[in-house]
Design a protein around this motif. Structure first.
Motif, short mmCIF file in Angstrom:
data_model
loop_
_atom_site.label_atom_id
_atom_site.label_comp_id
_atom_site.label_asym_id
_atom_site.label_seq_id
_atom_site.Cartn_x
_atom_site.Cartn_y
_atom_site.Cartn_z
N THR A 26 30.15 12.43 32.46
CA THR A 26 28.99 13.32 32.49
C THR A 26 27.70 12.51 32.55
O THR A 26 26.80 12.82 33.34
CB THR A 26 28.98 14.24 31.25
OG1 THR A 26 30.19 15.01 31.25
CG2 THR A 26 27.80 15.18 31.27
N GLN A 27 27.59 11.48 31.72
CA GLN A 27 26.40 10.62 31.75
C GLN A 27 26.23 9.99 33.13
O GLN A 27 25.12 9.96 33.67
CB GLN A 27 26.53 9.50 30.71
CG GLN A 27 26.43 9.98 29.30
CD GLN A 27 27.00 8.99 28.30
OE1 GLN A 27 27.25 9.37 27.20
NE2 GLN A 27 27.22 7.75 28.68
N LEU A 29 27.14 11.06 35.97
CA LEU A 29 26.75 12.04 36.98
C LEU A 29 25.38 12.67 36.72
O LEU A 29 24.64 12.96 37.66
CB LEU A 29 27.80 13.16 37.06
CG LEU A 29 29.20 12.73 37.52
CD1 LEU A 29 30.18 13.89 37.36
CD2 LEU A 29 29.16 12.22 38.94
N ILE A 30 25.05 12.90 35.47
CA ILE A 30 23.84 13.64 35.12
C ILE A 30 22.61 12.77 34.97
O ILE A 30 21.50 13.17 35.34
CB ILE A 30 24.09 14.46 33.83
CG1 ILE A 30 25.22 15.47 34.04
CG2 ILE A 30 22.82 15.16 33.37
CD1 ILE A 30 24.98 16.47 35.16
N PRO A 32 21.31 10.17 36.53
CA PRO A 32 20.48 9.94 37.71
C PRO A 32 19.66 11.17 38.14
O PRO A 32 18.56 11.02 38.67
CB PRO A 32 21.49 9.56 38.80
CG PRO A 32 22.65 9.01 38.05
CD PRO A 32 22.71 9.81 36.79
N ILE A 33 20.18 12.35 37.88
CA ILE A 33 19.44 13.56 38.22
C ILE A 33 18.11 13.61 37.46
O ILE A 33 17.11 14.11 37.97
CB ILE A 33 20.30 14.82 37.91
CG1 ILE A 33 21.51 14.85 38.84
CG2 ILE A 33 19.48 16.10 38.02
CD1 ILE A 33 22.53 15.92 38.50
N PHE A 34 18.11 13.06 36.25
CA PHE A 34 16.90 13.03 35.42
C PHE A 34 16.15 11.71 35.52
O PHE A 34 15.26 11.42 34.72
CB PHE A 34 17.27 13.32 33.96
CG PHE A 34 17.74 14.73 33.74
CD1 PHE A 34 16.82 15.76 33.56
CD2 PHE A 34 19.09 15.04 33.75
CE1 PHE A 34 17.25 17.06 33.38
CE2 PHE A 34 19.53 16.34 33.57
CZ PHE A 34 18.60 17.35 33.39
N GLY A 35 16.52 10.89 36.50
CA GLY A 35 15.82 9.63 36.71
C GLY A 35 16.21 8.54 35.73
O GLY A 35 15.49 7.54 35.60
N HIS A 37 18.65 5.56 34.81
CA HIS A 37 19.59 4.66 35.48
C HIS A 37 20.13 3.67 34.46
O HIS A 37 19.38 2.88 33.90
CB HIS A 37 18.91 3.96 36.65
CG HIS A 37 18.34 4.93 37.64
ND1 HIS A 37 19.13 5.64 38.52
CD2 HIS A 37 17.08 5.36 37.86
CE1 HIS A 37 18.37 6.45 39.25
NE2 HIS A 37 17.12 6.29 38.86
#
Length: 72
Positions: A26-27, A29-30, A32-35, A37
């Motif tokens: 989950t980390q 995948l999720i 990067p969506i919130f910027g 890295h």
């Protein structure tokens, strides 16, 4: 039929392993969506922290419900 102690242990270990894997994936995948890295090593460490917190939460809730059950 009641669950044996061995099977309870097997279930608990499986739950922790699956939970850890779900947290890391989950980390990965999720974040990067919130910027955010992170490296794989960072994801693994954070997954371990989340797993420990989850075990503690589960234990506290289980003991609380057992106390409530005994008081009724």
């Amino acid at each position: 039929m009641k669950q044996s102690r061995l099977m309870s242990l097997v279930e608990s270990v499986a739950n922790v392993i699956v939970g850890y894997g779900v947290a890391v994936v989950t980390q990965f995948l999720i974040f990067p969506i919130f910027g955010l890295h992170t490296t794989l090593a960072q994801n693994l460490k954070m997954g371990a922290v989340f797993t420990v917190v989850s075990i503690a939460r589960s234990y506290v809730l289980r003991r609380l419900f057992e106390r409530l059950r005994r008081n009724t």
